[in-house]
Write a protein that holds these residues in place. Sequence first.
Motif, PDB file in Angstrom:
ATOM      1  N   GLU A   6      82.993  33.908  45.239  1.00 40.80           N
ATOM      2  CA  GLU A   6      82.622  34.718  46.385  1.00 40.80           C
ATOM      3  C   GLU A   6      83.337  34.226  47.633  1.00 40.80           C
ATOM      4  O   GLU A   6      83.567  33.032  47.812  1.00 40.80           O
ATOM      5  CB  GLU A   6      81.099  34.668  46.619  1.00 40.80           C
ATOM      6  CG  GLU A   6      80.273  35.234  45.473  1.00 40.80           C
ATOM      7  CD  GLU A   6      80.448  36.731  45.302  1.00 40.80           C
ATOM      8  OE1 GLU A   6      80.907  37.374  46.252  1.00 40.80           O
ATOM      9  OE2 GLU A   6      80.126  37.243  44.215  1.00 40.80           O
ATOM     10  N   ASP A   7      83.652  35.152  48.504  1.00 41.30           N
ATOM     11  CA  ASP A   7      84.224  34.815  49.796  1.00 41.30           C
ATOM     12  C   ASP A   7      83.147  34.132  50.630  1.00 41.30           C
ATOM     13  O   ASP A   7      82.066  34.693  50.835  1.00 41.30           O
ATOM     14  CB  ASP A   7      84.713  36.097  50.471  1.00 41.30           C
ATOM     15  CG  ASP A   7      85.242  35.872  51.870  1.00 41.30           C
ATOM     16  OD1 ASP A   7      85.434  34.710  52.252  1.00 41.30           O
ATOM     17  OD2 ASP A   7      85.457  36.878  52.570  1.00 41.30           O
ATOM     18  N   PRO A   8      83.403  32.931  51.134  1.00 38.80           N
ATOM     19  CA  PRO A   8      82.382  32.235  51.919  1.00 38.80           C
ATOM     20  C   PRO A   8      82.084  32.897  53.254  1.00 38.80           C
ATOM     21  O   PRO A   8      81.065  32.609  53.875  1.00 38.80           O
ATOM     22  CB  PRO A   8      82.987  30.841  52.123  1.00 38.80           C
ATOM     23  CG  PRO A   8      84.463  31.054  52.014  1.00 38.80           C
ATOM     24  CD  PRO A   8      84.625  32.138  50.990  1.00 38.80           C
ATOM     25  N   ASN A   9      82.969  33.779  53.716  1.00 42.57           N
ATOM     26  CA  ASN A   9      82.752  34.473  54.981  1.00 42.57           C
ATOM     27  C   ASN A   9      82.058  35.797  54.692  1.00 42.57           C
ATOM     28  O   ASN A   9      82.664  36.721  54.173  1.00 42.57           O
ATOM     29  CB  ASN A   9      84.085  34.705  55.703  1.00 42.57           C
ATOM     30  CG  ASN A   9      83.884  35.284  57.091  1.00 42.57           C
ATOM     31  OD1 ASN A   9      82.816  35.788  57.419  1.00 42.57           O
ATOM     32  ND2 ASN A   9      84.911  35.193  57.906  1.00 42.57           N
ATOM     33  N   ALA A  10      80.781  35.886  55.032  1.00 38.29           N
ATOM     34  CA  ALA A  10      80.014  37.081  54.697  1.00 38.29           C
ATOM     35  C   ALA A  10      80.184  38.199  55.713  1.00 38.29           C
ATOM     36  O   ALA A  10      79.747  39.318  55.474  1.00 38.29           O
ATOM     37  CB  ALA A  10      78.533  36.716  54.582  1.00 38.29           C
ATOM     38  N   ASP A  11      80.805  37.916  56.836  1.00 35.52           N
ATOM     39  CA  ASP A  11      80.873  38.900  57.915  1.00 35.52           C
ATOM     40  C   ASP A  11      82.037  39.869  57.773  1.00 35.52           C
ATOM     41  O   ASP A  11      81.925  41.029  58.160  1.00 35.52           O
ATOM     42  CB  ASP A  11      80.983  38.194  59.271  1.00 35.52           C
ATOM     43  CG  ASP A  11      79.747  37.374  59.587  1.00 35.52           C
ATOM     44  OD1 ASP A  11      78.642  37.796  59.171  1.00 35.52           O
ATOM     45  OD2 ASP A  11      79.884  36.323  60.236  1.00 35.52           O
ATOM     46  N   GLY A  19      84.758  44.186  58.964  1.00 37.55           N
ATOM     47  CA  GLY A  19      83.377  44.180  58.516  1.00 37.55           C
ATOM     48  C   GLY A  19      82.729  45.526  58.697  1.00 37.55           C
ATOM     49  O   GLY A  19      83.355  46.486  59.157  1.00 37.55           O
ATOM     50  N   GLU A  20      81.457  45.614  58.339  1.00 36.57           N
ATOM     51  CA  GLU A  20      80.730  46.871  58.492  1.00 36.57           C
ATOM     52  C   GLU A  20      80.702  47.268  59.962  1.00 36.57           C
ATOM     53  O   GLU A  20      80.475  46.450  60.844  1.00 36.57           O
ATOM     54  CB  GLU A  20      79.309  46.731  57.941  1.00 36.57           C
ATOM     55  CG  GLU A  20      79.269  46.552  56.432  1.00 36.57           C
ATOM     56  CD  GLU A  20      77.844  46.561  55.893  1.00 36.57           C
ATOM     57  OE1 GLU A  20      76.925  46.883  56.683  1.00 36.57           O
ATOM     58  OE2 GLU A  20      77.659  46.261  54.711  1.00 36.57           O
ATOM     59  N   GLY A  21      80.948  48.558  60.200  1.00 37.32           N
ATOM     60  CA  GLY A  21      80.962  49.061  61.561  1.00 37.32           C
ATOM     61  C   GLY A  21      82.321  49.026  62.227  1.00 37.32           C
ATOM     62  O   GLY A  21      82.503  49.612  63.300  1.00 37.32           O
ATOM     63  N   ASP A  22      83.287  48.353  61.593  1.00 37.36           N
ATOM     64  CA  ASP A  22      84.630  48.264  62.174  1.00 37.36           C
ATOM     65  C   ASP A  22      85.488  49.482  61.885  1.00 37.36           C
ATOM     66  O   ASP A  22      86.453  49.746  62.616  1.00 37.36           O
ATOM     67  CB  ASP A  22      85.364  47.024  61.645  1.00 37.36           C
ATOM     68  CG  ASP A  22      84.845  45.732  62.233  1.00 37.36           C
ATOM     69  OD1 ASP A  22      84.236  45.782  63.314  1.00 37.36           O
ATOM     70  OD2 ASP A  22      85.052  44.677  61.603  1.00 37.36           O
ATOM     71  N   VAL A  23      85.171  50.197  60.818  1.00 40.65           N
ATOM     72  CA  VAL A  23      86.020  51.309  60.398  1.00 40.65           C
ATOM     73  C   VAL A  23      85.178  52.555  60.185  1.00 40.65           C
ATOM     74  O   VAL A  23      83.973  52.490  59.943  1.00 40.65           O
ATOM     75  CB  VAL A  23      86.793  50.977  59.103  1.00 40.65           C
ATOM     76  CG1 VAL A  23      87.844  49.922  59.360  1.00 40.65           C
ATOM     77  CG2 VAL A  23      85.846  50.542  57.996  1.00 40.65           C
ATOM     78  N   GLU A  85      88.069  46.543  49.389  1.00 43.58           N
ATOM     79  CA  GLU A  85      87.392  45.915  50.521  1.00 43.58           C
ATOM     80  C   GLU A  85      86.934  46.942  51.549  1.00 43.58           C
ATOM     81  O   GLU A  85      85.884  46.773  52.177  1.00 43.58           O
ATOM     82  CB  GLU A  85      88.292  44.842  51.134  1.00 43.58           C
ATOM     83  CG  GLU A  85      88.540  43.715  50.147  1.00 43.58           C
ATOM     84  CD  GLU A  85      89.258  42.512  50.746  1.00 43.58           C
ATOM     85  OE1 GLU A  85      89.571  42.519  51.958  1.00 43.58           O
ATOM     86  OE2 GLU A  85      89.503  41.545  49.992  1.00 43.58           O
ATOM     87  N   LEU A  86      87.693  48.034  51.713  1.00 45.09           N
ATOM     88  CA  LEU A  86      87.236  49.099  52.601  1.00 45.09           C
ATOM     89  C   LEU A  86      85.989  49.777  52.043  1.00 45.09           C
ATOM     90  O   LEU A  86      85.062  50.119  52.795  1.00 45.09           O
ATOM     91  CB  LEU A  86      88.357  50.113  52.813  1.00 45.09           C
ATOM     92  CG  LEU A  86      89.511  49.645  53.694  1.00 45.09           C
ATOM     93  CD1 LEU A  86      90.708  50.580  53.548  1.00 45.09           C
ATOM     94  CD2 LEU A  86      89.092  49.551  55.165  1.00 45.09           C
ATOM     95  N   ALA A  87      85.940  49.987  50.731  1.00 43.15           N
ATOM     96  CA  ALA A  87      84.746  50.581  50.126  1.00 43.15           C
ATOM     97  C   ALA A  87      83.526  49.700  50.364  1.00 43.15           C
ATOM     98  O   ALA A  87      82.411  50.208  50.585  1.00 43.15           O
ATOM     99  CB  ALA A  87      84.968  50.787  48.620  1.00 43.15           C
ATOM    100  N   ARG A  88      83.719  48.394  50.355  1.00 45.03           N
ATOM    101  CA  ARG A  88      82.612  47.461  50.564  1.00 45.03           C
ATOM    102  C   ARG A  88      82.028  47.539  51.975  1.00 45.03           C
ATOM    103  O   ARG A  88      80.888  47.108  52.189  1.00 45.03           O
ATOM    104  CB  ARG A  88      83.071  46.033  50.271  1.00 45.03           C
ATOM    105  CG  ARG A  88      83.216  45.718  48.780  1.00 45.03           C
ATOM    106  CD  ARG A  88      84.069  44.472  48.567  1.00 45.03           C
ATOM    107  NE  ARG A  88      83.952  43.927  47.221  1.00 45.03           N
ATOM    108  CZ  ARG A  88      84.519  44.426  46.139  1.00 45.03           C
ATOM    109  NH1 ARG A  88      85.236  45.533  46.230  1.00 45.03           N
ATOM    110  NH2 ARG A  88      84.369  43.859  44.962  1.00 45.03           N
ATOM    111  N   VAL A  89      82.790  48.045  52.933  1.00 42.62           N
ATOM    112  CA  VAL A  89      82.275  48.150  54.303  1.00 42.62           C
ATOM    113  C   VAL A  89      81.945  49.597  54.674  1.00 42.62           C
ATOM    114  O   VAL A  89      81.798  49.923  55.856  1.00 42.62           O
ATOM    115  CB  VAL A  89      83.248  47.527  55.333  1.00 42.62           C
ATOM    116  CG1 VAL A  89      83.408  46.043  55.064  1.00 42.62           C
ATOM    117  CG2 VAL A  89      84.611  48.223  55.320  1.00 42.62           C
TER     118      VAL A  89
END
Length: 273
Positions: A6-11, A19-23, A85-89
């Motif tokens: 897992e990526d240690p950076n959750a943001d 991250g969520e809200g950026d796109v 990664e875009l789908a994840r946000v």
Amino acid sequence: MTGDSEDPNADVQYHIEVGEGDVAETVLLPGNPERVDKITSLWDTHEEIAYHREYRTATGTYDEESLSVTSTGIGGPSTAIAVEELARVGVDTFIRVGSCGAIQPEMSVGDLVITSGAVRQEGTSDEYIREDYPASADHEVVSALIAAAERLGYDYHVGITMSADSFYAGQGRPGYNGFRAAGNDALVEELQNANVKNIEMEASAILTIANIYGLRAGAVCTVYANRVTGEFRTEGESRAAETASLAAALLAKMDAVKRDAGVETWHAGLSIE
């Protein structure tokens, strides 16, 4: 079974650094990071969100609708990372915006090709699903791209795209010192006979992954070269960008019409005027 790393950076996402809200929910996908400026120059507003490796992202508005753009680099592997990664946000619609080589004689440099489906000659989508799974474009995205091209008055063609993993051997071109891969002498003619319109390197991976995840995707490319006539010019790059941007705005209107009508799928009986 081994554990997932897992990526240690959750943001933010590891590669694209958003991250969520950026796109926005709809993202345009050019290959070249330099195309991001050319795309956003057509928008009403924009702000650069992130730039890491080949992944450059901006978010803004076009025709009063929100949309984003993320460059993917060349080819399926890096493009698949962007889509994942875009789908994840929260992204649910992807439109590839690029350039291509046409392989039908009636197609001119500067024309647009709107992909209805793709030949999966790249290897990335094979990592996801069996080889006979179709790489089909979402019909709403195709409809929006056609409507946009019509409104803008651009010449366009709709049909099957072939996506390759190699610019040279995989597209029937000679390699270094005239090297010829087995079978590549006949590749273009075989595709022509099957009514394939163009060759590029990302569409089939985008379409396949989006279909697997239940997301919308399509592609529009400007013809830079005609492999039949030998014509080559980097002409009309902004046409694909403008068509995709307007299509994104039209998709937002189509979605609003669907909500008002209480239906899940836009169809020709619904107006977006």
